[in-house]
Motif scaffolding. Sequence first.
Motif, PDB file in Angstrom:
ATOM      1  N   PRO A  62       5.081   8.540   6.989  1.00  0.00           N
ATOM      2  CA  PRO A  62       4.571   8.354   8.361  1.00  0.00           C
ATOM      3  C   PRO A  62       3.239   9.063   8.629  1.00  0.00           C
ATOM      4  O   PRO A  62       2.346   8.502   9.272  1.00  0.00           O
ATOM      5  N   GLY A  71       5.620   4.206  -3.674  1.00  0.00           N
ATOM      6  CA  GLY A  71       6.697   5.188  -3.850  1.00  0.00           C
ATOM      7  C   GLY A  71       8.059   4.530  -3.949  1.00  0.00           C
ATOM      8  O   GLY A  71       8.176   3.365  -4.350  1.00  0.00           O
ATOM      9  N   ASN A  72       9.076   5.273  -3.538  1.00  0.00           N
ATOM     10  CA  ASN A  72      10.469   4.821  -3.728  1.00  0.00           C
ATOM     11  C   ASN A  72      10.770   3.495  -3.047  1.00  0.00           C
ATOM     12  O   ASN A  72      11.340   2.587  -3.651  1.00  0.00           O
ATOM     13  N   PRO A 113      13.764  -0.888   6.145  1.00  0.00           N
ATOM     14  CA  PRO A 113      14.524  -1.361   4.978  1.00  0.00           C
ATOM     15  C   PRO A 113      15.403  -0.226   4.412  1.00  0.00           C
ATOM     16  O   PRO A 113      15.476   0.843   5.016  1.00  0.00           O
ATOM     17  N   CYS A 168       3.618   1.239   2.897  1.00  0.00           N
ATOM     18  CA  CYS A 168       4.778   2.019   2.438  1.00  0.00           C
ATOM     19  C   CYS A 168       4.395   3.460   2.125  1.00  0.00           C
ATOM     20  O   CYS A 168       4.819   4.019   1.104  1.00  0.00           O
ATOM     21  N   VAL A 169       3.588   4.047   2.984  1.00  0.00           N
ATOM     22  CA  VAL A 169       3.256   5.469   2.817  1.00  0.00           C
ATOM     23  C   VAL A 169       4.091   6.269   3.817  1.00  0.00           C
ATOM     24  O   VAL A 169       4.668   5.711   4.743  1.00  0.00           O
ATOM     25  N   ARG A 213       2.180   6.968 -10.224  1.00  0.00           N
ATOM     26  CA  ARG A 213       2.955   5.881  -9.622  1.00  0.00           C
ATOM     27  C   ARG A 213       2.370   4.538 -10.065  1.00  0.00           C
ATOM     28  O   ARG A 213       3.105   3.602 -10.396  1.00  0.00           O
ATOM     29  N   LEU A 226      -4.230   7.052   8.272  1.00  0.00           N
ATOM     30  CA  LEU A 226      -5.291   7.113   7.268  1.00  0.00           C
ATOM     31  C   LEU A 226      -5.460   5.745   6.596  1.00  0.00           C
ATOM     32  O   LEU A 226      -6.579   5.241   6.424  1.00  0.00           O
ATOM     33  N   VAL A 227      -4.323   5.145   6.241  1.00  0.00           N
ATOM     34  CA  VAL A 227      -4.360   3.825   5.599  1.00  0.00           C
ATOM     35  C   VAL A 227      -4.916   2.788   6.569  1.00  0.00           C
ATOM     36  O   VAL A 227      -5.770   1.965   6.207  1.00  0.00           O
ATOM     37  N   GLY A 254      18.839   2.849   7.045  1.00  0.00           N
ATOM     38  CA  GLY A 254      17.758   3.380   6.196  1.00  0.00           C
ATOM     39  C   GLY A 254      18.213   4.629   5.466  1.00  0.00           C
ATOM     40  O   GLY A 254      18.104   4.725   4.235  1.00  0.00           O
ATOM     41  N   ALA A 293       9.057   5.315   9.058  1.00  0.00           N
ATOM     42  CA  ALA A 293       9.998   5.767  10.088  1.00  0.00           C
ATOM     43  C   ALA A 293       9.225   6.373  11.254  1.00  0.00           C
ATOM     44  O   ALA A 293       8.291   7.159  11.063  1.00  0.00           O
ATOM     45  N   ASN A 330      -6.237   0.012  -2.291  1.00  0.00           N
ATOM     46  CA  ASN A 330      -5.664  -0.392  -0.998  1.00  0.00           C
ATOM     47  C   ASN A 330      -6.316  -1.663  -0.453  1.00  0.00           C
ATOM     48  O   ASN A 330      -5.634  -2.556   0.058  1.00  0.00           O
ATOM     49  N   ILE A 386       0.888  -1.169   0.000  1.00  0.00           N
ATOM     50  CA  ILE A 386       0.000   0.000   0.000  1.00  0.00           C
ATOM     51  C   ILE A 386       0.921   1.212   0.000  1.00  0.00           C
ATOM     52  O   ILE A 386       1.688   1.423   0.945  1.00  0.00           O
TER      53      ILE A 386
HETATM   54  N1  LIG Z   1      12.749   6.011   0.799  1.00  0.00           N
HETATM   55  C1  LIG Z   1      13.520   5.315   1.617  1.00  0.00           C
HETATM   56  O1  LIG Z   1      14.711   5.120   1.372  1.00  0.00           O
HETATM   57  C2  LIG Z   1      12.925   4.708   2.877  1.00  0.00           C
HETATM   58  C3  LIG Z   1      13.730   3.872   3.670  1.00  0.00           C
HETATM   59  C4  LIG Z   1      13.164   3.297   4.813  1.00  0.00           C
HETATM   60  C5  LIG Z   1      11.852   3.558   5.166  1.00  0.00           C
HETATM   61  N2  LIG Z   1      11.112   4.401   4.392  1.00  0.00           N
HETATM   62  C6  LIG Z   1       9.719   4.661   4.796  1.00  0.00           C
HETATM   63  O2  LIG Z   1       8.887   4.272   3.726  1.00  0.00           O
HETATM   64  C7  LIG Z   1       7.728   5.079   3.671  1.00  0.00           C
HETATM   65  C8  LIG Z   1       7.527   5.565   2.252  1.00  0.00           C
HETATM   66  O3  LIG Z   1       8.663   6.298   1.860  1.00  0.00           O
HETATM   67  P1  LIG Z   1       8.935   6.624   0.314  1.00  0.00           P
HETATM   68  O4  LIG Z   1      10.248   7.293   0.271  1.00  0.00           O
HETATM   69  O5  LIG Z   1       8.699   5.388  -0.502  1.00  0.00           O
HETATM   70  O6  LIG Z   1       7.758   7.691   0.078  1.00  0.00           O
HETATM   71  P2  LIG Z   1       7.085   8.117  -1.303  1.00  0.00           P
HETATM   72  O7  LIG Z   1       8.049   7.910  -2.423  1.00  0.00           O
HETATM   73  O8  LIG Z   1       6.485   9.454  -1.068  1.00  0.00           O
HETATM   74  O9  LIG Z   1       5.911   7.036  -1.479  1.00  0.00           O
HETATM   75  C9  LIG Z   1       4.705   7.034  -0.763  1.00  0.00           C
HETATM   76  C10 LIG Z   1       3.597   6.791  -1.754  1.00  0.00           C
HETATM   77  O10 LIG Z   1       2.398   6.514  -1.037  1.00  0.00           O
HETATM   78  C11 LIG Z   1       1.331   7.228  -1.668  1.00  0.00           C
HETATM   79  N3  LIG Z   1       0.229   7.414  -0.722  1.00  0.00           N
HETATM   80  C12 LIG Z   1       0.042   8.392   0.189  1.00  0.00           C
HETATM   81  N4  LIG Z   1      -1.103   8.200   0.875  1.00  0.00           N
HETATM   82  C13 LIG Z   1      -1.663   7.060   0.384  1.00  0.00           C
HETATM   83  C14 LIG Z   1      -2.863   6.354   0.673  1.00  0.00           C
HETATM   84  N5  LIG Z   1      -3.721   6.772   1.620  1.00  0.00           N
HETATM   85  N6  LIG Z   1      -3.091   5.224  -0.018  1.00  0.00           N
HETATM   86  C15 LIG Z   1      -2.246   4.790  -0.977  1.00  0.00           C
HETATM   87  N7  LIG Z   1      -1.117   5.430  -1.307  1.00  0.00           N
HETATM   88  C16 LIG Z   1      -0.827   6.558  -0.632  1.00  0.00           C
HETATM   89  C17 LIG Z   1       1.993   8.528  -2.073  1.00  0.00           C
HETATM   90  O11 LIG Z   1       1.212   9.246  -3.015  1.00  0.00           O
HETATM   91  P3  LIG Z   1       1.352  10.862  -3.057  1.00  0.00           P
HETATM   92  O12 LIG Z   1       2.752  11.145  -3.481  1.00  0.00           O
HETATM   93  O13 LIG Z   1       0.306  11.284  -4.033  1.00  0.00           O
HETATM   94  O14 LIG Z   1       1.091  11.330  -1.645  1.00  0.00           O
HETATM   95  C18 LIG Z   1       3.301   8.016  -2.641  1.00  0.00           C
HETATM   96  O15 LIG Z   1       3.193   7.629  -3.995  1.00  0.00           O
HETATM   97  C19 LIG Z   1       7.935   6.222   4.672  1.00  0.00           C
HETATM   98  O16 LIG Z   1       7.111   6.021   5.786  1.00  0.00           O
HETATM   99  C20 LIG Z   1       9.401   6.137   5.034  1.00  0.00           C
HETATM  100  O17 LIG Z   1       9.618   6.471   6.402  1.00  0.00           O
HETATM  101  C21 LIG Z   1      11.610   4.981   3.254  1.00  0.00           C
END
Ligand SMILES: NC(=O)c1ccc[n+]([C@@H]2O[C@H](COP(=O)([O-])OP(=O)(O)OC[C@H]3O[C@@H](n4cnc5c(N)ncnc54)[C@H](OP(=O)(O)O)[C@@H]3O)[C@@H](O)[C@H]2O)c1
Length: 259
Positions: free
Chosen positions: A67, A10-11, A112, A64-65, A38, A72-73, A165, A91, A52, A7
């Motif tokens: 924090p 993103g990245n 991760p 994976c949204v 996406r 909401l999810v 991370g 995080a 979802n 769910i």
């Molecule tokens: N990136 C890293 O290297 C990394 C490493 C470890 C942990 N994390 C954790 O992973 C999580 C995501 O990070 P990310 O970097 O992947 O963020 P991201 O690239 O912003 O991806 C999050 C995705 O979730 C979507 N989203 C938001 N609300 C949603 C909902 N209610 N239902 C479905 N999709 C929804 C967002 O859409 P919109 O853009 O339209 O809001 C976005 O496409 C974070 O909590 C972060 O702490 C990230």
Amino acid sequence: MNTVGFIGSGNIAFALAKSFMKSNLVSEIILSDKNEDRLKLMKENGFAISNNLGVLNCEIVFICVKPNAVNLVLDEIKNHVKDQIIISVAAGISIGEIEKIIPNARIFRVMPNVLSLVNEMSSAYSYNKNCDEQDINIVDALLNDVGFSVHVDEDKIDVVTALSGSSPAYFAYLLKAFIDISIENGLSEEDTKNLISTVLIGTGKYLRDKKKDPDDLINMIKTPNGVTEAGINSMEKEKILEIMKNVFQESVNKCKQIK
Ligand SMILES: NC(=O)c1ccc[n+]([C@@H]2O[C@H](COP(=O)([O-])OP(=O)(O)OC[C@H]3O[C@@H](n4cnc5c(N)ncnc54)[C@H](OP(=O)(O)O)[C@@H]3O)[C@@H](O)[C@H]2O)c1
């Protein structure tokens, strides 16, 4: 073999999905996102997409949204969570906070990093009391299939967030200095990047595979009055170690503040 859903696409979800795609432990991957671009990207990369609630058809569901979107999810899925393993990668969001909304769920918290893209993900995980040995074995095997993973008590997840991370970004940031100065001194950009990224891979492999401390490597390279010693002396004079300790502590503190 397990079915795995995400769910939020993103990245980090994309990096995990890409690596699980090659894993023999995963039979099917489904992703959802509220962002249509996406979803299009996921589809172009060969993944099944859904909403979802559709992702809850998977046995293992990664949240994976960002924090601030986790609650909401959880509110959206809470009445549909049955025996799925729910894994949050957000995080700073504790298992306790997730349990407030889905108290009976088998919940994991995983930290991760995006290096799953090259099967070198470092990760750590914690879980709640609803998880049994089989759940733990499944998640442990899955995470270790795409890199190195370890179980830690949940109060250690904040330090792991900064340590593995975020740190790929810190190393990449520092590499910019090596790249800029090498190019300024006439080396081509391509040669520079190939050389320095191979150094980074080799340094990690040497320390990990041979179980060495950083000082072992430093002392092996540094000779009295040599080039490396000049560089290390300069770093000591500039207090680089202190600066980097502060950087690291700042990111641990930031993670604690998210709660
Ligand atoms: N990136 C890293 O290297 C990394 C490493 C470890 C942990 N994390 C954790 O992973 C999580 C995501 O990070 P990310 O970097 O992947 O963020 P991201 O690239 O912003 O991806 C999050 C995705 O979730 C979507 N989203 C938001 N609300 C949603 C909902 N209610 N239902 C479905 N999709 C929804 C967002 O859409 P919109 O853009 O339209 O809001 C976005 O496409 C974070 O909590 C972060 O702490 C990230």
